[in-house]
Design a protein around this motif. Structure first.
Motif, PDB file in Angstrom:
ATOM      1  N   ARG A  61       0.873  -1.185   0.000  1.00  0.00           N
ATOM      2  CA  ARG A  61       0.000   0.000   0.000  1.00  0.00           C
ATOM      3  C   ARG A  61       0.898   1.219   0.000  1.00  0.00           C
ATOM      4  NH1 ARG A  61      -3.180  -2.555   4.679  1.00  0.00           N
ATOM      5  NH2 ARG A  61      -4.589  -3.963   3.576  1.00  0.00           N
ATOM      6  N   PRO A  64      -0.942   7.508   0.247  1.00  0.00           N
ATOM      7  CA  PRO A  64      -2.102   7.932  -0.547  1.00  0.00           C
ATOM      8  C   PRO A  64      -1.828   9.116  -1.485  1.00  0.00           C
ATOM      9  CG  PRO A  64      -2.699   7.672   1.762  1.00  0.00           C
ATOM     10  CD  PRO A  64      -1.220   7.476   1.693  1.00  0.00           C
ATOM     11  N   VAL A  67       0.420   7.749  -5.858  1.00  0.00           N
ATOM     12  CA  VAL A  67      -0.307   6.623  -6.460  1.00  0.00           C
ATOM     13  C   VAL A  67      -0.277   6.622  -7.985  1.00  0.00           C
ATOM     14  CG1 VAL A  67      -1.925   6.309  -4.535  1.00  0.00           C
ATOM     15  CG2 VAL A  67      -2.424   7.998  -6.304  1.00  0.00           C
ATOM     16  N   ASN A 323      -1.717  -1.239  -4.148  1.00  0.00           N
ATOM     17  CA  ASN A 323      -2.948  -0.457  -3.971  1.00  0.00           C
ATOM     18  C   ASN A 323      -4.221  -1.142  -4.444  1.00  0.00           C
ATOM     19  OD1 ASN A 323      -1.471   1.523  -2.755  1.00  0.00           O
ATOM     20  ND2 ASN A 323      -1.227   2.749  -4.609  1.00  0.00           N
ATOM     21  N   GLN A 348      -6.296   1.437   1.053  1.00  0.00           N
ATOM     22  CA  GLN A 348      -5.591   2.106   2.153  1.00  0.00           C
ATOM     23  C   GLN A 348      -5.672   1.297   3.444  1.00  0.00           C
ATOM     24  OE1 GLN A 348      -5.777   6.542   2.186  1.00  0.00           O
ATOM     25  NE2 GLN A 348      -7.494   6.220   0.803  1.00  0.00           N
ATOM     26  N   HIS A 362      -7.535   1.304  -5.703  1.00  0.00           N
ATOM     27  CA  HIS A 362      -7.272   2.585  -6.356  1.00  0.00           C
ATOM     28  C   HIS A 362      -7.414   2.399  -7.871  1.00  0.00           C
ATOM     29  CE1 HIS A 362      -5.135   6.030  -7.970  1.00  0.00           C
ATOM     30  NE2 HIS A 362      -5.480   6.620  -6.831  1.00  0.00           N
TER      31      HIS A 362
END
Ligand code: OXD
Ligand code: MN
Length: 594
Positions: A61, A64, A67, A323, A348, A362
């Protein structure tokens, strides 16, 4: 024992600046890979997925805010702004030293500095090139091992005095304020700081194999392109190789690994590459291409048993997912894969159910998987000479305007079709999604020099061999929609029908009819047997509306004007000729008006 003095002294110099706790030279071995994975499982950088259903698969991950590729933070660093051209962000090398180099100062304190030698291209190929990435991210190292031929093999290619592309990467503090991806085409060097995301951090991929390599290709007489490579085998066993440029997240991986709907009639696809092609003229006067990569860094959402069964088979083992969501039984999941799991953790790590208002994965979540695991991988994948290219396809995502397929009248017109490509933006880069932007040859974010010169280089490549040896050029659009916004063409495995017309044309068989924008298939030239597609839909798919195209030529003009006197005259001539043909097509209709 490192025999290359230049490499050793560069590593010493970088270490003096970045001050890592330790330095590790990566050999690319299985044992090293295992050790790095185990380390990241301990720190939580990787999460183990269900090893029964997905052996050797892990989830990462990312931060954020990290990405996707960040085009606005990507720079071409040339002495003169003019040499980067109007479509690239520019920074002078002096400014880069002043603004970006200090971000590397002490950046690796408390971290390990990995030295990653890698080879872009098959072992023993005259087209292959060596890069060395210095990074403080073990996630980058394990991804590089899948995406390139990494370690000892690259050092052997390099020898004691060979040339290599320097790539320096640090995740820094991951802050977008201190994120820069700088390319020095003259020095053949890359500095990337502040991001761990694939296209920003796996420096062999976009930074070297496209931005730096495009400049090398200009200087050395070859092409580095954002293209998939595939072979289509007919029932007689004859294989025709195609290269196809589509912007990011527009289906290159799906096309390259397609399971053709006409499989039972004896057609097969052989995947050579899904993202990048290096092409040169062979001794026989034809274009030959290699895939410089050795893995796939594909977009997960939308990948399913229906859209791309070969990708699903590829990513069942030894794959790093970034992700995506994870179901309760620790399987990777993303929108479009299957029925949603009743409960999952989203990209997340937050609890997610199908009732959640946000997406589980994502939109730019990815898989990194070895190419050799692909069931359709070509037997030429590792071939040092590459594959001979018979056709080049340029494709965009256009809801309106562009027909399913059109053939260029010749090389120069084909370069014009590539140069005027436009496509709706996707989640592969940060910024608004779904707006039409010019994306010539799908290289807008990846050309390492002035795009006017790039077009000239394409034209020049066409002059270097006999016209009949050149690949034929086509433009395709799988994404045209009806008034309700529904796709008109079924796409995916059915795209073989369009490819077969293209192959027929290449082999002097397919029927075509003139239109103002190029050669279209005649009404029955695309084989639709077994497909429930009313002729009226096919008419819409192939319809060329001269008035709309005339409007498009205004967009094209505005775009071409940006390149000033570096825009090749030949492409302006193509533009004028297109307008002439469109005006001629409109004339009878206008004179019939009251
Ligand atoms: C990619 C891209 O990752 O084009 O291939 O963004
Ligand atoms: Mn790409």
């Amino acid at each position: 024992m490192i025999r290359h003095a230049g490499l050793k002294s560069w590593v010493d110099e970088v270490a003096a600046t970045t001050q890592p706790d330790q330095i590790e030279w990566c050999d690319g071995s299985e044992a090293e890979y295992r050790r790095l994975i185990d380390g990241m499982l301990k720190t939580g950088t990787l999460i183990e997925l269900n090893q029964e259903t997905h052996p050797g698969c892990y989830l990462h991950r990312s931060h954020p805010s990290d990405v996707a590729r960040t085009e606005h933070l990507t720079f071409i660093c040339t002495e003169s702004r003019e040499d980067a051209g109007p479509t690239n962000n520019w920074m002078s090398p002096a400014e880069a030293r002043q603004r970006v180099w200090p971000l590397f100062q002490g950046a690796m304190r408390g971290r390990t500095m990995y030295v990653v030698p890698y080879l872009m291209g098959p072992v023993g190929s005259p087209m292959s090139k060596v890069g060395v990435e210095i990074t403080d991210s073990p996630y980058v190292v394990v991804n590089m091992r899948t995406m390139t031929r990494m370690g000892q093999v690259a050092l052997e290619h390099l020898g004691s005095d060979g040339f290599f592309v320097k790539g320096l990467h640090s995740i820094g503090d991951l802050s977008p304020e201190r994120r820069f991806i700088c390319h020095f085409p003259k020095e053949r060097e890359i500095w990337s700081v502040g991001s761990g995301y694939g296209g920003n951090a796996l420096l062999g991929k976009k930074c070297f194999a496209l931005r730096i390599a495009s400049a090398m290709g200009r200087d050395e007489g070859w092409l580095a392109e954002h293209m998939l490579l595939m072979g289509v085998e007919d029932p007689r066993g004859e294989i025709t190789y195609l290269a196809a440029a589509f912007p990011s997240a527009c289906g290159k991986t799906n096309l390259a690994m397609m399971v053709p709907s006409l499989q039972d009639r004896g057609y097969r696809v052989h995947t050579v590459g899904d993202d990048i092609a290096w092409m040169r003229l062979g001794e026989d006067g034809r274009f030959w291409a290699i895939n410089p990569e050795s893995g796939f860094f594909g977009v997960a959402p939308g990948t399913s048993e229906k859209t791309n069964p070969n990708a699903l088979a590829t990513i069942r083992r030894n794959t790093i997912f970034t992700n995506v969501a994870m179901s309760r039984d620790r399987q990777p999941w993303w929108e479009g894969l299957s029925e949603p799991p009743a409960e999952a953790l989203d990209w997340q790590g937050r609890p997610w159910t199908p009732a959640s208002p946000t997406k589980a994965a994502h939109p730019n979540s990815r898989f990194t998987a070895p190419a050799v695991q692909c069931p359709s991988i070509s037997k030429e994948f590792d071939s040092p000479r590459g594959v001979p290219i018979s056709a080049i396809l340029f494709g965009g995502r256009r809801a309106r305007l562009a027909p399913l397929v059109v053939e260029a009248r010749g090389w120069q017109h084909g370069v014009f079709l590539g140069a005027t490509m436009a496509s709706e933006t996707t989640a592969a880069a940060t910024g608004e999604v779904g707006v039409v932007r010019n994306d010539p040859m799908a290289m807008l974010p990846f050309c390492g020099y002035h795009m006017g010169d790039y077009f000239a280089h394409w034209l020049d490549m066409g002059r270097r061999t006999a016209p009949e040896k050149l690949p034929r050029i086509f433009q395709v659009n799988w994404f045209r929609t009806d008034e309700q916004g529904r796709f008109l063409w079924p796409g995916f495995g059915e795209n073989i029908r369009v490819l077969l017309w293209i192959i027929d044309r290449v082999r002097g068989r397919g029927e075509a009819v003139e239109s103002p924008i190029g050669l279209l298939p005649t009404r029955n030239a695309i084989d639709l047997r077994g497909l429930d597609l009313p002729p009226s839909v096919m008419d819409k798919l192939l319809h060329v509306e001269p008035a709309d195209w005339l409007e498009e030529t205004e967009r094209q003009r505005a775009f071409f004007q940006r390149f000033g006197d570096r825009m090749p005259k030949a492409l302006w001539q193509e533009h004028a000729a297109l307008r002439e043909r469109l005006l001629a097509a409109l004339r009878p209709a206008q004179s019939a008006a009251p």
